[in-house]
Write an enzyme that holds these catalytic residues in place. Structure first.
Site, PDB file in Angstrom:
ATOM      1  N   ARG A 197       1.252  -1.587   0.275  1.00 52.90           N
ATOM      2  CA  ARG A 197      -0.086   0.346   0.012  1.00 52.90           C
ATOM      3  C   ARG A 197       1.011   1.727   0.235  1.00 52.90           C
ATOM      4  O   ARG A 197       1.840   1.105   0.868  1.00 52.90           O
ATOM      5  CB  ARG A 197      -1.047   0.317   1.337  1.00 52.90           C
ATOM      6  N   LYS A 230      -1.137  -2.269   7.290  1.00 52.60           N
ATOM      7  CA  LYS A 230      -2.728  -1.442   7.654  1.00 52.60           C
ATOM      8  C   LYS A 230      -3.351  -2.234   8.426  1.00 52.60           C
ATOM      9  O   LYS A 230      -3.105  -3.060   9.405  1.00 52.60           O
ATOM     10  CB  LYS A 230      -3.997  -1.898   6.735  1.00 52.60           C
ATOM     11  N   HIS A 308      -3.875   2.358  -5.995  1.00 53.41           N
ATOM     12  CA  HIS A 308      -3.796   0.951  -5.459  1.00 53.41           C
ATOM     13  C   HIS A 308      -4.460  -0.394  -5.926  1.00 53.41           C
ATOM     14  O   HIS A 308      -4.693  -1.054  -5.764  1.00 53.41           O
ATOM     15  CB  HIS A 308      -5.916   1.526  -4.084  1.00 53.41           C
ATOM     16  N   ARG A 311      -1.403  -3.074  -6.383  1.00 59.79           N
ATOM     17  CA  ARG A 311      -1.810  -3.589  -5.396  1.00 59.79           C
ATOM     18  C   ARG A 311      -3.023  -5.508  -6.351  1.00 59.79           C
ATOM     19  O   ARG A 311      -2.956  -6.156  -6.240  1.00 59.79           O
ATOM     20  CB  ARG A 311      -1.910  -3.492  -3.962  1.00 59.79           C
ATOM     21  N   HIS A 334      -3.749  -9.844   3.678  1.00 58.20           N
ATOM     22  CA  HIS A 334      -4.773 -10.110   4.598  1.00 58.20           C
ATOM     23  C   HIS A 334      -4.891 -11.015   5.513  1.00 58.20           C
ATOM     24  O   HIS A 334      -4.366 -12.373   5.282  1.00 58.20           O
ATOM     25  CB  HIS A 334      -5.716 -10.255   3.193  1.00 58.20           C
ATOM     26  N   TYR A 343     -10.390  -8.597  -4.554  1.00 56.72           N
ATOM     27  CA  TYR A 343      -8.994  -7.448  -4.675  1.00 56.72           C
ATOM     28  C   TYR A 343      -8.981  -8.645  -6.004  1.00 56.72           C
ATOM     29  O   TYR A 343      -8.171  -8.218  -7.758  1.00 56.72           O
ATOM     30  CB  TYR A 343      -7.414  -8.168  -4.233  1.00 56.72           C
TER      31      TYR A 343
END
Length: 368
Positions: A197, A230, A308, A311, A334, A343
């Site tokens: 990210r 994150k 993004h 990613r 994740h 994604y």
């Protein structure tokens, strides 16, 4: 020692004080109490401040105070934000509803005493604003902008070619910024090669690259330690180690060139950051985003693509390379496989290869 819960009315309201206009004073005390309650749950200021700002916006929109709010005001607020020239997304509407709901739950919790205070001073108390009948239902797993998608291989190459061409173009125009353009090209390539990210990328330090004894050919770039991943709400930043994969081995040359030939011209001294600015500071997430936008525009790619999407591309391409879903999930950090799946946007060619392999396995080589 106080026996009152942190954030209770008795702790934040001035005792034995008669306010000329009590309503605004009580509202301010409610917000202060809620901030204290959230701090006690280890939420950061970066999370608390936007929540308080939303409560203030809702109060300004209604022209009323929390003990006067009703479901009708909540519905009107969301309808207002969903209309107009720049309507908010459904996921944003839900976030707003949840935030306002949490504030109301705090006020209605008997441990904090706000219902009693409101009853005594105003003759009415707070009530639920959003409920099952008037709130946005979470009916689908992904509600992000459908225009956000992975880049295909040609688009990735076009993006990198455009980024590589910018330094020569800037030099030819006699403008400053050649070094920054060289850096930006390396940044974008590294983000794609490790699926990071923008904030994670900004916080990478030189020491975060490590050797991988199982892949010695990558030298000092066998893995990347992401230390500022994150975080979940109220939790510290997540850490993960991203392994360099053979299909992305070209990034080793990119990083070597950056560290040995380009970065020294920034005169970074002992600065620990991998990506530095001309003023010897850490490259910000915003600057990384601008680097992507500049390259995207130069490449003539879809303007709906954002940083993004690199990613998304990393996850999709690892899957197409044949890596197991669990490996891909661990690479990108994740917690749930379903998030990784969101994604993913594998190509028709890849799916046809899977179909062909399945048919051959079931029907033999002559299935056609």
């Amino acid at each position: 020692m106080s026996t009152h819960a942190l954030g209770s009315a008795k702790l934040v309201l001035a005792q034995n004080v008669v306010h000329i206009d009590p309503a605004p004073a009580v509202f301010e005390a409610m917000k202060e109490g809620w901030a204290r309650q959230q701090s006690a749950r280890f939420l950061r200021a970066a999370s608390i401040t936007p929540r308080l700002r939303l409560i203030e916006r809702f109060g300004e929109f209604t022209g009323q105070y929390p003990w006067q709010w009703t479901p009708a005001e909540g519905e009107a607020f969301i309808a207002h934000l969903r209309g107009g020239a720049k309507p908010i997304q459904m996921s944003t509407a839900r976030t707003y509803e949840v935030t306002i709901g949490l504030f109301i739950e705090y006020l209605m919790d008997s441990r904090y005493g706000w219902t009693e205070v409101c009853g005594e001073r105003f003759g009415e108390g707070p009530q639920a604003v959003f409920h099952e009948g008037n709130s946005v239902l979470h009916t689908i797993e992904y509600e992000g902008d459908p225009r956000r998608r992975p880049l295909d291989y040609d688009e990735v190459q076009a993006l990198f070619d455009a980024a590589d061409a910018r330094p020569a173009k800037i030099r030819g125009q006699g403008r400053k910024g050649v070094l920054a353009a060289l850096r930006d090209a390396a940044v974008l390539k590294t983000i794609y090669a490790y699926g990071t990210r923008r904030t994670e990328s900004s916080r990478v330090d030189l020491v975060d690259f490590r050797r991988n004894r199982k892949a010695p050919r990558f030298g000092n770039y066998g893995s990347l330690m992401v230390r500022f991943g994150k975080a979940s709400k109220g939790a510290p930043a997540k850490r993960r180690t991203v392994l360099t994969v053979p299909e992305m081995d070209w990034v080793v040359g990119v990083l070597q060139e950056w560290l040995s030939e380009i970065r020294p011209h920034f005169a970074p001294g002992r600065h620990p950051a991998l990506w530095v600015t001309e003023r010897v500071g850490r490259l910000s997430p915003r600057s990384i985003n601008e680097a992507f936008v500049n390259a995207r525009q130069a490449a003539g790619l879809d303007e709906d693509l954002d940083l993004h999407c690199l990613r998304h591309s990393y996850i999709t391409h690892l899957t197409e390379f044949g890596y197991p879903a669990r490996f891909v999930q661990e690479q990108v950090g994740h917690s749930h496989a379903s998030t990784t799946a969101i994604y993913m946007g594998v190509s028709n060619e890849y799916r046809n290869k899977l179909l062909e392999a399945s048919m051959k396995a079931r029907l033999g080589e002559d299935w056609e």
